[in-house]
Design an enzyme around this catalytic site. Structure first.
Site, PDB file in Angstrom:
ATOM      1  CB  CYS A 125     -10.873 -18.975  -5.979  1.00  0.00           C
ATOM      2  SG  CYS A 125      -9.202 -18.536  -6.474  1.00  0.00           S
ATOM      3  CB  CYS A 129      -6.761 -12.893 -10.699  1.00  0.00           C
ATOM      4  SG  CYS A 129      -8.332 -13.667 -10.984  1.00  0.00           S
ATOM      5  CB  THR A 216      -4.359 -18.983  -5.484  1.00  0.00           C
ATOM      6  OG1 THR A 216      -4.701 -18.393  -4.231  1.00  0.00           O
ATOM      7  CG2 THR A 216      -5.614 -19.148  -6.300  1.00  0.00           C
ATOM      8  CD  GLU A 282      -6.548 -21.024  -1.899  1.00  0.00           C
ATOM      9  OE1 GLU A 282      -7.486 -21.781  -1.560  1.00  0.00           O
ATOM     10  OE2 GLU A 282      -6.692 -20.084  -2.700  1.00  0.00           O
ATOM     11  CG  HIS A 317      -4.172 -10.017  -6.132  1.00  0.00           C
ATOM     12  ND1 HIS A 317      -4.721 -10.646  -7.233  1.00  0.00           N
ATOM     13  CD2 HIS A 317      -4.223 -10.944  -5.136  1.00  0.00           C
ATOM     14  CE1 HIS A 317      -5.078 -11.876  -6.909  1.00  0.00           C
ATOM     15  NE2 HIS A 317      -4.791 -12.077  -5.649  1.00  0.00           N
ATOM     16  CE1 TYR A 321      -7.927 -11.261  -3.864  1.00  0.00           C
ATOM     17  CE2 TYR A 321      -9.761 -12.065  -2.551  1.00  0.00           C
ATOM     18  CZ  TYR A 321      -8.463 -12.196  -2.995  1.00  0.00           C
ATOM     19  OH  TYR A 321      -7.711 -13.270  -2.585  1.00  0.00           O
ATOM     20  CB  CYS A 323     -12.954 -12.536  -8.603  1.00  0.00           C
ATOM     21  SG  CYS A 323     -12.377 -12.740  -6.895  1.00  0.00           S
ATOM     22  CD  GLU A 471      -9.293 -16.948  -2.605  1.00  0.00           C
ATOM     23  OE1 GLU A 471     -10.391 -17.135  -3.170  1.00  0.00           O
ATOM     24  OE2 GLU A 471      -8.219 -17.335  -3.072  1.00  0.00           O
TER      25      GLU A 471
END
Ligand code: SF4
Ligand code: FE
Length: 513
Positions: A125, A129, A216, A282, A317, A321, A323, A471
């Site tokens: 991560c 974002c 995050t 986190e 969001h 993901y 990502c 996550e």
């Protein structure tokens, strides 16, 4: 980035308020990844990790990989500006795409492509974002509140964005309140601080108290946006607050979240860490009566907008993901590589498993990118992802990475979890024994096999399994949150009419009439 253009935009300091915390003038525009790392030094943050207060997080071996992942967002803008920068009309200059205001569906598609690329480069991560999606949602929410209440939030937001884009900062998103008793509203909690709330208002601004959980990249950010985590009622008015704060504002402290196998970063050698360079982060961020001047307050009591804000944020969001498809690409590559090192890559069942992994990974990507192509324009002028497809994307992400990880572990074999340490491989007597017995194909050095197994371990059981698996399950809302949104958007009544129409049921009904 166009360095010259950015430098030409002089940074105008805003007035210092009573706490002396609003200091735009100390920011200088960040262009490179190294400049980003330097920008984090010497901030005097209050950070706790494993029972200690950390003086300089930048140099802490457990924290540094998460900073490196954010550094890569700056480096990509230089290495691939077509993908990772965009022209901003707001400052009439190129900006990092992680700060760009969405002007079209194509902007969202490019964002998704950039996120996939970042996942391929870092295997984790990269934390930027949620801030980007906050920027997107604030554009329309501040505009809509102003339309209804005659407030001036949108101009404040635009002023902030000018500074954010010129300085190329990281904005962290503080959304998730600890929530306490889930059966109670914010104002009903025994401890009012379990949801962030306003404690005092003065002529200069307001003060907030509470905490934001699982944040995050919290302490890797320059600024933090705090915002409501769920719908609010009139009685929750003091909890309906949105504000922008410097990450080193007086009264903020950070308690670092542990990750599986995180102490491997403290060991000698880089092999057992699996991915020594990059990691996620986190933190629990605690706000103890922290001041926010009015110019950085973007909602104060307009509780009826909290639910819209949360659903618009998730529309952006949950498509972000994608990502995880970049990490999925790494998993497919790692599974193929370990099969090759083991001499098993020609077997048809191995190829079929790689096909299955790819199919799952591309299914995630398809739903995310479709939600971007299907974006629509809001009243403020900004574009937003299609909500149904975005939720489908994130729902796929709650499931498919687990399947992909299972295949990767299948192809890795049990050695992935019984492999001796790097120190044993380097030991004078044990080392040669391990080199003899833990070799796969004789033309592949045993260290290659070891490194690939450690990478798969890292992403499916270790530090970056936080990013790739858990996550994926809980980030941007747990699976049930997407199912609720899918239920709201699936429009079953319309679909029933399609079926009834084809079945001739409408005709019968009208005959009967
Ligand atoms: Fe970005 Fe993905 Fe990390 Fe969220 S989980 S911040 S979308 S990399
Ligand atoms: Fe996340």
């Amino acid at each position: 980035m166009n360095e010259e253009a950015i430098q030409l935009n002089a940074i105008t300091p805003i007035s210092k308020e009573e706490t002396g915390q609003q200091r735009w003038d100390r920011f200088t525009p960040i262009n490179t990844g190294e400049e980003y790392i330097e920008s984090l030094r010497g901030r005097g943050l209050t950070v706790y990790l494993m029972g200690e207060q950390i003086d300089e997080p930048v140099d802490h071996p457990i924290i540094r990989p998460s900073i490196n992942a954010l550094r890569a967002t700056y480096d990509l803008a230089i290495d691939d500006p077509d993908l990772a920068t965009a022209w901003s009309p707001l400052i009439d200059s190129p900006v990092n795409r992680f700060l760009h205001l969405v002007e079209s569906p194509e902007d969202l598609v490019l964002k998704n492509r950039m996120q996939r690329r970042m996942g391929q480069l870092t295997g984790t991560c990269f934390q930027r974002c949620a801030g980007l999606d906050t920027i997107s949602v604030l554009h329309s929410i501040t505009y809509d509140i102003d339309q209804k209440h005659g407030t001036e939030y949108h101009q404040r937001y635009l002023d902030f964005m000018v500074h954010a884009q010129r300085n190329n900062i990281i904005l962290g998103a503080g959304m998730t309140d600890p929530k306490g008793d889930r059966g109670k509203r914010p104002h009903e909690q025994d401890d009012p601080d379990l949801f962030m709330h306003v404690t005092k208002r003065t002529d200069a601004g307001l003060y907030v108290k509470g905490a934001k959980a699982h944040m995050t990249g919290g302490l890797n950010s320059h600024w933090i946006c705090v915002m409501p985590t769920m719908n609010m009622l009139e009685e929750d008015r003091d909890y309906a607050v949105v504000g922008l704060l410097p990450a080193d504002a007086k009264g903020i402290s950070y308690i670092y979240g542990r990750q599986s196998c995180d102490t491997r970063a403290l060991e000698e050698g880089d092999i057992d860490a699996g991915n020594a360079e990059y990691g996620g982060q986190e933190v629990l961020v605690v706000f103890d009566d922290v001041f926010i001047p009015w110019e950085h307050v973007l909602m104060d009591g307009e509780y009826e907008f909290a639910q819209t804000m949360v659903s618009r944020f998730t529309a952006y969001h949950r498509a972000s993901y994608v990502c995880k498809t970049g990490l999925g690409d790494v998993m497919v590559g790692a599974a193929a590589a370990i099969a090759e090192y083991n001499g098993a890559d020609k077997a048809s069942h191995i190829k079929d498993k790689l096909v299955e992994m790819t199919h799952l990974n591309e299914t995630i990507f398809s739903s995310g990118i479709a939600s971007s192509y299907q974006a629509s324009q809001l009243d403020s002028g900004i574009f937003m992802n299609d909500e149904l497809l975005s939720n489908v994307c994130k729902h796929n992400v709650t499931r498919f990475p687990y399947e992909i990880a299972r295949f990767a572990q299948d192809l890795a074999g049990g050695l992935m979890v019984t492999l001796p340490s790097q120190q044993d491989f380097e030991h004078e007597e044990a080392g040669p024994i391990l080199a003899k017995y833990l070799k796969g194909r004789s033309d592949i050095p045993v260290e290659k096999r070891m490194r690939m197994l450690r990478l798969i371990e890292n992403m499916t059981l270790g530090r970056n399994a936080v990013g790739y698996l858990t996550e994926s399950l809980h980030g941007a809302g747990s699976p049930q949150a997407q199912r609720i949104q899918i239920l709201r958007s699936m429009d079953v009544e319309r679909k029933k009419r399609y079926a009834e129409n084809l079945a001739g049921i409408d005709v019968i009904a009208s005959d009967a009439d």
